[in-house]
Design a protein around this motif. Structure first.
Motif, PDB file in Angstrom:
ATOM      1  N   ALA A  39       0.424  -1.474   0.104  1.00 49.56           N
ATOM      2  CA  ALA A  39      -0.170  -0.347   0.396  1.00 49.56           C
ATOM      3  C   ALA A  39       0.920   1.293  -0.116  1.00 49.56           C
ATOM      4  O   ALA A  39       2.162   1.347   0.572  1.00 49.56           O
ATOM      5  CB  ALA A  39      -0.678   0.241   1.371  1.00 49.56           C
TER       6      ALA A  39
ATOM      7  N   ARG B 291      -6.415  -2.830   5.010  1.00 51.23           N
ATOM      8  CA  ARG B 291      -6.386  -1.294   4.965  1.00 51.23           C
ATOM      9  C   ARG B 291      -6.886  -0.008   5.621  1.00 51.23           C
ATOM     10  O   ARG B 291      -5.883   0.760   5.782  1.00 51.23           O
ATOM     11  CB  ARG B 291      -7.635  -1.405   3.043  1.00 51.23           C
ATOM     12  CG  ARG B 291      -7.320   0.111   2.510  1.00 51.23           C
ATOM     13  CD  ARG B 291      -8.189  -0.238   1.277  1.00 51.23           C
ATOM     14  NE  ARG B 291     -10.069  -0.023   1.863  1.00 51.23           N
ATOM     15  CZ  ARG B 291     -10.288  -1.502   1.056  1.00 51.23           C
ATOM     16  NH1 ARG B 291      -9.305  -2.313   0.099  1.00 51.23           N
ATOM     17  NH2 ARG B 291     -11.514  -1.906   1.521  1.00 51.23           N
TER      18      ARG B 291
ATOM     19  N   MET C 289      -3.184   0.325  -3.713  1.00 47.52           N
ATOM     20  CA  MET C 289      -3.429  -0.520  -3.073  1.00 47.52           C
ATOM     21  C   MET C 289      -3.657  -1.871  -3.674  1.00 47.52           C
ATOM     22  O   MET C 289      -4.450  -2.121  -4.578  1.00 47.52           O
ATOM     23  CB  MET C 289      -4.966  -0.456  -1.656  1.00 47.52           C
ATOM     24  CG  MET C 289      -5.546   0.769  -1.088  1.00 47.52           C
ATOM     25  SD  MET C 289      -4.173   0.501   0.385  1.00 47.52           S
ATOM     26  CE  MET C 289      -4.213   2.761   1.030  1.00 47.52           C
TER      27      MET C 289
END
Length: 196
Positions: free
Chosen positions: A151, A188, A177
C-alpha cells in the motif's frame, strides 16, 4: 546486488544524464525570453545555478535500495510514513511535494528502513505525476521484498495549482492498494490508521 538489480540500476543511471552545456545555454536563453538581461549583476550566475539544480534533480542517485533482512515473523504489517519528496509536474515543469506512506505485509524478508525513503526519492526525481509515483513505489517494493501486499499513500501540494491557474492551495491524495490492502478492508483500515 543480484544481476537483475545491477542491470536495473545501470539502466536507471544511464537514462539520467543531462546535457549540462546545453542547460547552461538554455538558462541564458530563458532569461532573455522573459525580458531579462543575463549580463546584469544579479543574473550573472543564474544560468549556472539553474543548470545545476536541474542536473542535481535529474541525476539524483538514491544509492542502494535493495537491502533486506530475514523477517522475524511473517504476515506482519510494516509501515513507514512521514517521508517527504519533491518532484516536478510533467505538465507544467513546476515543483510539487508529496508526503509518502508505504506499507507491506512481510514475507520471508523485510526491507531496510532507510530504503523506503530512497525508493520514494528515486521515483520523484524526474518529470512526474503523483499517481505514477505511487505505482512505481509499489512496483519496486514488490520487486525487492517479493510481497504482493503493498500500500502506498501520497499527499501532495502542486505548485501548478497553487502558483498559477486557479492559484488555490489544495492537497491531493492518491493511493495504491494491492493484494490484501485492496481485497480486505480490515488490512486497509489498519494501514490507514497506522499512517495517520
Amino acid at each position: 546486488m543480484n544481476g537483475h538489480a545491477a542491470l536495473h540500476s545501470l539502466l536507471s543511471n544511464e537514462q539520467k544524464r543531462v546535457d549540462y552545456p546545453r542547460l547552461l545555454e538554455l538558462g541564458r536563453e530563458l532569461l532573455i525570453a522573459i525580458g531579462e538581461d543575463p549580463d546584469r549583476e544579479g543574473l550573472l550566475d543564474t544560468p549556472r545555478r539553474w543548470a545545476d539544480s536541474w542536473r542535481e534533480f535529474v541525476e539524483y542517485d538514491p544509492g542502494s535500495t535493495e537491502t533486506c533482512f530475514s523477517s522475524a515473523s511473517t504476515d506482519q504489517m510494516v509501515c513507514v510514513s512521514g517521508m517527504r519528496v519533491f518532484s516536478m509536474c510533467e505538465h507544467h515543469l513546476m515543483p510539487f511535494w508529496c508526503d509518502v506512506a508505504i506499507g507491506y505485509i512481510a514475507c520471508d524478508k523485510v526491507l531496510g528502513l532507510s530504503k523506503f525513503a530512497r525508493i520514494a526519492h528515486q521515483f520523484a526525481h524526474k518529470l512526474q505525476l503523483q499517481e505514477r509515483i505511487g505505482h512505481e513505489i509499489a512496483d519496486e517494493i514488490t520487486r525487492i521484498t517479493g510481497s504482493p501486499d503493498v500500500a502506498v499513500v501520497l499527499k501532495g501540494e502542486h505548485m501548478c495549482m497553487t502558483a498559477r491557474g486557479i492559484r488555490t492551495p489544495g492537497v491531493m491524495t492518491s493511493s495504491v492498494m494491492r493484494g490484501v490492502f485492496r481485497s480486505e478492508s480490515e488490512a486497509r483500515l489498519e494501514f490507514l490508521r497506522l499512517i495517520e
